[in-house]
Design an enzyme around this catalytic site. Structure first.
Site, short mmCIF file in Angstrom:
data_model
loop_
_atom_site.label_atom_id
_atom_site.label_comp_id
_atom_site.label_asym_id
_atom_site.label_seq_id
_atom_site.Cartn_x
_atom_site.Cartn_y
_atom_site.Cartn_z
N GLU A 1 -1.57 -3.26 -3.03
CA GLU A 1 -1.23 -4.25 -2.00
C GLU A 1 -1.98 -5.56 -2.20
OE1 GLU A 1 -1.84 -2.49 1.82
OE2 GLU A 1 -0.68 -0.71 1.35
N GLU B 1 8.17 -0.96 6.14
CA GLU B 1 8.04 -0.39 7.47
C GLU B 1 9.40 0.08 7.97
OE1 GLU B 1 5.39 0.18 9.26
OE2 GLU B 1 4.03 -0.66 7.78
#
Length: 670
Positions: A197, A253
């Site tokens: 990330e 998500e």
């Protein structure tokens, strides 16, 4: 838990999960590790799809962390991953566990990741390896070793010279162990994830190129798309611009698939070919379970229509044994991780439901039914053996044990290693213990002398939770939310004993009389696992402590890391019979007798307040009556036939007994 794949098939029903999502058949049986003997091409990208040896290849991966699962259960977990229709396992390599002290490396026992990867190949799984150096994963400092922070100028995850030098030394040990496990060498590793990330809060554009050069393999890069208010174009630029051969792996998500699909086609010329899907949370307020099933199915079905590969993080979360867990920042302060590693729904009863997506960092495995329907990946459409040797790991409810002995922390201080003395308080990382690597975890005790009372203030320098004592009398706690305590100036309030009328009158006239030992027992509750401030995550007292605005001086500092070697061999034998008046901080001893075949169980600590539990000297993990977790998983392999030592370091007040149960009682998630 399923005993064999036939039970799994009957549970799924007439149409399996993969058929429900993607009705066209996908035959990849010829692309398993055992079938691909001749290996020339490896994993490639053609258009917007992966190929393996020139054939279209859909990656169906689930994440399992070898370091959070007892080695004796590795094969069991991998077989269940295979039984659910997955063809790949993803695993991360925690630098802080493999090099806990500078220059001292550990790659054996539960840290033998080479054996784990070889085992994955044996059961027919490919491997995506994530060697870091930073891996996140809700670990202490995101898996980076704390001794890096001994450098006061350290800038983690950058091209800062001190960090680069440490990374190079680590990879000099790690890469040779990975090399023979690569696809082209006959091993199962088809891809290596570069960093984790990166770009979310660090944007050193030279850093990713540096890490790419240290690894040199075909790599994936990750970006976590969870903040819809933030523009991620710069984040992709940081990764894709720096590493031209990288294919971007995106964490999605829930209910974001449509947005990400459009964004991905815009930003990545090869499309989003490997997606890591996830939840922001899986429970709402109270204990009601939120049914994300329909939303999840819609998003995943859309991905399959576009032939997206998937990684389910986590398939099996495992446990944060010992002080492994990290923490996360929050609007309300600081949230330490619980002992059960979250972000998953494991398979205590139904292994196929383990194939969940990411849950909130404080989520712990539970027994709730999340999806409202039972799904298994790929039983019919993928290469899943008809008979797999899946086992049902039964759990035991051992007879409750009562405490036999105790010894207070204050009693053992003279028997500990020589304490350090400093004019000013220093953090645990700055201690000269562990061959100059400093203290990484556990507790640290600071002592100084005061001759008067007043307001004790920390000004944010207690990291993370400090219990304050005057002599041996408990005064209160300084932590992230409380930075001031008042020390009563009347001695009868602080000595913890009865005083005469003449003493009281004298004290009224003289005020705070004599010298007293001020003690601050600080617990490191886990360093932040991510965020822009991880380079500041030093623990203990990180600056001056003040008494009425005057900084305290002349500290004696005890390291209380509570390593296995200390608990097994160096803890002094000063045990005394337990009485009702006993209070912490203290160690408590009990014995558990088991039969010839120890089984898994859960330890339930009703009546206990806060502390750490050790089984035969091994640190099982933290407990705290504030929840949400109410029981700790005790693996059968940690026990041995006959008598087993259970030692609890209780900070405040002990319970009457130690109970055992088959149920996890892992609480709710927020």
């Amino acid at each position: 838990m399923f005993h064999n794949s036939r039970e799994v098939q009957s549970w799924v029903g007439d149409k399996d999960f993969m058929y429900f999502l993607c009705p066209f058949r996908i035959n990849q049986s010829h692309l398993s590790p055992s079938h691909l003997i001749s290996r020339r091409v490896g994993l490639k990208v053609e258009g917007s799809n992966f190929t393996l040896e020139g054939s279209p290849f859909l990656i169906l991966a689930g994440t399992i962390h070898y370091f959070r699962v007892p080695r004796e259960y590795w094969r069991d977990r991998l077989l269940k991953l295979k039984a659910c229709g997955f063809n790949t396992v993803t695993t991360h390599v925690p630098w802080n566990l493999h090099e806990p002290m500078k220059g001292q490396f550990h790659f054996t026992g539960n840290l033998d990741f080479m054996a784990f990867i070889s085992m994955a190949s044996e059961v027919g799984l490919w491997v995506i390896l994530c060697p870091g150096p930073y891996i996140g994963c809700d670990l202490d400092l995101g898996g980076l070793p704390s001794w890096l922070l001994r450098d006061p100028n350290m800038r983690l995850r950058t091209t800062y010279k001190g960090f680069r030098k440490a990374v190079n030394r680590y990879f000099d040990q790690l890469i040779p162990r990975i090399e023979f496990l690569q696809y082209t060498k006959g091993g199962p590793i088809i891809a290596v994830q570069i960093e984790n990330e990166y770009g979310s809060y660090q944007q050193d554009r030279k850093y990713m190129s540096f890490i790419k050069k240290t690894q040199g393999s075909w790599v994936l890069a990750t970006v976590h798309l969870k903040d819809m208010k933030k523009t991620y174009e710069d984040l992709f630029a940081v990764q894709v611009e720096a590493v031209s051969e990288v294919r971007v792996q995106v964490e999605i998500e829930i209910d974001r698939a449509a947005w990400v699909l459009g964004f991905g086609s815009k930003m990545c010329p090869n499309g989003l070919t490997h997606s890591e899907a996830g939840f922001g949370r899986w429970l709402n307020r109270g204990s009601e379970t939120v049914d994300f099933g329909p939303v999840l199915m819609k998003d995943v079905r859309e991905m399959f229509k576009l032939r997206f590969s998937l990684n389910f993080y986590m398939f099996h979360g495992g446990s944060n044994f010992g002080f492994m867990g990290g923490a996360e920042p929050s609007d309300d302060g600081y949230l330490p991780a619980v002992a059960s590693s979250g972000k998953c729904f494991p398979f205590p009863s139904r292994p196929a439901q383990a194939a969940l997506l990411r849950a909130a960092p404080r989520t712990v495995p539970g027994t709730a039914r999340l999806f409202g329907c039972d799904y298994v990946l790929g039983i019919e459409d993928f290469d899943v053996p008809k008979t797999l040797p899946l086992e049902h790991a039964s759990k035991a409810v051992y007879k409750s044990v009562t405490l036999l002995h105790f010894m207070s922390l204050w009693e053992i201080l003279p028997y500990l290693d020589q304490p350090s003395t400093f004019a000013k308080p220093v953090s645990m990382e700055q201690l000269s213990v562990n061959a100059g690597s400093g203290q990484s975890c556990g507790y640290i005790l600071y002592e100084t002398t005061i001759v008067r009372g007043g307001f004790l203030t920390s000004r944010g320098h207690v990291q993370d939770r400090g219990q304050v004592f005057l002599n041996e009398k408990y005064l209160g706690v300084l932590d992230h939310s409380t930075d001031e305590l008042y020390i009563e100036k009347k001695p009868e309030e602080i000595r913890g004993r009865a005083v005469s009328i003449s003493e009281v009158l004298a004290d009224i006239l003289l005020g705070f009389r004599g010298a007293h030992i001020l003690r601050i027992l600080v617990e490191n509750q886990g360093r932040l696992a991510y965020g822009p401030d991880i380079s500041k995550e030093r623990k203990g007292l990180t600056g001056d402590i003040y008494l009425d605005d005057s900084p305290l001086r002349k500290f004696t500092i005890y390291s209380l890391e509570m390593k296995t070697a200390f608990m097994q061999r160096k803890l002094p034998s000063l045990w005394k019979p337990v009485t009702k008046e006993v209070r912490g901080p203290a160690f408590f001893l009990a014995f558990l007798r088991v039969g010839d075949f120890p089984q898994d169980t859960f330890i339930k600590l009703e009546g206990w307040k806060k502390g750490v539990i050790f089984i035969n000297g091994r640190n099982l993990g933290r407990y705290w009556d504030v929840g949400p977790q109410e029981a700790l998983y005790l693996p059968g392999p940690w026990l041995h036939p006959g008598s087993n030592d259970i030692i609890l370091f209780e900070e405040w007040a002990p319970g009457q007994q130690i109970q055992f149960t088959k149920e996890p009682f892992l609480g709710m998630a927020f």
